[in-house]
Scaffold this motif. Structure first.
Motif, PDB file in Angstrom:
ATOM      1  N   VAL A 110     -35.472 -48.854   6.743  1.00 35.71           N
ATOM      2  CA  VAL A 110     -35.090 -49.881   5.770  1.00 35.71           C
ATOM      3  C   VAL A 110     -34.997 -49.274   4.371  1.00 35.71           C
ATOM      4  O   VAL A 110     -34.089 -49.612   3.601  1.00 35.71           O
ATOM      5  N   HIS A 111     -35.917 -48.374   4.029  1.00 38.58           N
ATOM      6  CA  HIS A 111     -35.816 -47.682   2.738  1.00 38.58           C
ATOM      7  C   HIS A 111     -34.492 -46.918   2.647  1.00 38.58           C
ATOM      8  O   HIS A 111     -33.819 -46.938   1.614  1.00 38.58           O
ATOM      9  N   GLU A 116     -30.681 -50.864  -2.381  1.00 42.62           N
ATOM     10  CA  GLU A 116     -30.955 -50.013  -3.523  1.00 42.62           C
ATOM     11  C   GLU A 116     -30.390 -48.608  -3.350  1.00 42.62           C
ATOM     12  O   GLU A 116     -30.275 -47.848  -4.307  1.00 42.62           O
ATOM     13  N   ASN A 117     -30.041 -48.260  -2.103  1.00 43.63           N
ATOM     14  CA  ASN A 117     -29.517 -46.922  -1.829  1.00 43.63           C
ATOM     15  C   ASN A 117     -28.010 -46.940  -2.067  1.00 43.63           C
ATOM     16  O   ASN A 117     -27.244 -47.480  -1.281  1.00 43.63           O
ATOM     17  N   SER A 123     -25.475 -52.026   3.799  1.00 45.68           N
ATOM     18  CA  SER A 123     -26.933 -52.012   3.739  1.00 45.68           C
ATOM     19  C   SER A 123     -27.510 -52.804   4.909  1.00 45.68           C
ATOM     20  O   SER A 123     -26.896 -53.737   5.415  1.00 45.68           O
ATOM     21  N   PHE A 124     -28.702 -52.403   5.332  1.00 41.73           N
ATOM     22  CA  PHE A 124     -29.365 -53.056   6.455  1.00 41.73           C
ATOM     23  C   PHE A 124     -30.756 -53.498   6.046  1.00 41.73           C
ATOM     24  O   PHE A 124     -31.542 -52.700   5.529  1.00 41.73           O
ATOM     25  N   TRP A 163     -27.019 -57.036  11.558  1.00 46.67           N
ATOM     26  CA  TRP A 163     -26.616 -57.191  10.162  1.00 46.67           C
ATOM     27  C   TRP A 163     -26.475 -58.660   9.804  1.00 46.67           C
ATOM     28  O   TRP A 163     -25.726 -59.409  10.434  1.00 46.67           O
ATOM     29  N   LYS A 164     -27.243 -59.065   8.796  1.00 43.90           N
ATOM     30  CA  LYS A 164     -27.201 -60.417   8.215  1.00 43.90           C
ATOM     31  C   LYS A 164     -27.247 -61.513   9.276  1.00 43.90           C
ATOM     32  O   LYS A 164     -28.285 -61.755   9.864  1.00 43.90           O
TER      33      LYS A 164
END
Length: 301
Positions: A110-111, A116-117, A123-124, A163-164
């Motif tokens: 997750v990081h 933020e990446n 993003s996941f 995803w979502k």
């Protein structure tokens, strides 16, 4: 060269689909060597899984960078709540995969793939079910390899599942019903019109986890051998085949006394040999357009 590698990979996939990967009992029938040969079995499976998933060299520094970030501030609690439940009744899993390993890999993922990446195109976040997808990889592979295989599985093979809004899983549920309709219309009519059961109830969890929610774990590993070699999209018709295997008990059921596996309370037990023997001829009945839908549904984000 590249052509030679692609040819070797095609041969490997064909071999795994047709013959599977030897398990500990087939490697040696001598009981006193069982533990040692179990390690050999999973070492072999680990090498093959990495090849099938296209995981070559792994970057330990990158993984350690995300591990050092510790628990994810937003999703860490969710991960902890799910981690301790992962195959919690399987003593062999508990002995081989400490909860701390699962926590490290899931938090690091997750990081690495959070909003933020800035390097991430998609993003996941963490969603329930990722723990069940990660568990078998950690059971078979060393932690570092499991992290990179988990990345490929989630971000490349089944992004629509995690995803979502999980659109891929919801599409898969609809496709399971379509498979049942094509394979066994009598069973499909009984399930949908008489029992009035929803595929979003009976198919959601096994689709999301590639049947990792279904015991026993050793049988799940054999099913994953097939999925990684033939394609994870075949999760859908294979799941439909699981209900066809239980055709007689479903047809005898009534709305007031539904089998627990149709209510989502208890998962189906996976029996890979009988399941795939039934599924192979069913695959051939699928129209080309429908087969393309199967391939696309895991990517639907």
């Amino acid at each position: 060269d590249a052509d030679g590698q692609r040819s070797s990979l095609r041969k490997l996939k064909r071999l795994v689909v047709l013959r599977g990967i030897p398990d500990e009992k087939r490697i040696s029938a001598v009981r006193k060597y069982r533990q040692r040969n179990e390690r050999k079995s999973h070492r072999l499976r680990g090498h093959i899984w990495k090849a099938l998933l296209g995981v070559g060299r792994v970057d330990s520094n990158r993984y350690l960078k995300y591990v050092k970030m510790g628990e994810h501030p937003e999703y860490g609690e969710k991960i902890r709540n799910d981690a301790f439940r992962t195959f919690q009744n399987d003593q062999r899993f508990a002995a081989r995969v400490p909860e701390t390993k699962l926590l490290r890999v899931l938090n690091a993922f997750v990081h690495a793939h959070s909003t933020e990446n800035e390097e991430e195109r998609l993003s996941f976040a963490y969603v329930q079910g990722m723990n069940a997808l990660c568990g078998p990889l950690l059971y078979v592979l060393p932690e570092l390899d499991a992290f990179y295989c988990f990345e490929v599985l989630v971000t490349q093979l089944v992004p629509g599942y995690v995803w979502k809004n999980m659109n891929g899983v919801l599409s898969g549920c609809h496709l399971v019903e379509e498979c049942l309709k094509q394979f066994d219309i009598t069973l499909w009519e009984h399930m949908t019109k008489k029992l009035k059961v929803s595929s979003k109830v009976y198919a959601f969890a096994p689709l999301l986890t590639l049947s990792a929610c279904s015991p026993p774990l050793e049988n799940v590993l054999q099913l994953w051998d097939f999925y990684f070699a033939a394609g994870v999209h075949l999760n859908v018709p294979v799941l439909a085949a699981q209900f066809i295997l239980r055709r007689q008990s479903i047809l005898k059921a009534n709305k007031d006394e539904l089998p627990s596996y149709l209510t989502g309370r208890q998962p189906l037990e996976v029996k890979p040999q009988s399941l795939l023997s039934l599924a192979y001829p069913l695959f051939l009945k699928l129209p080309k357009d429908f087969f393309n839908e199967l391939i696309e549904h895991t990517q639907r984000v």
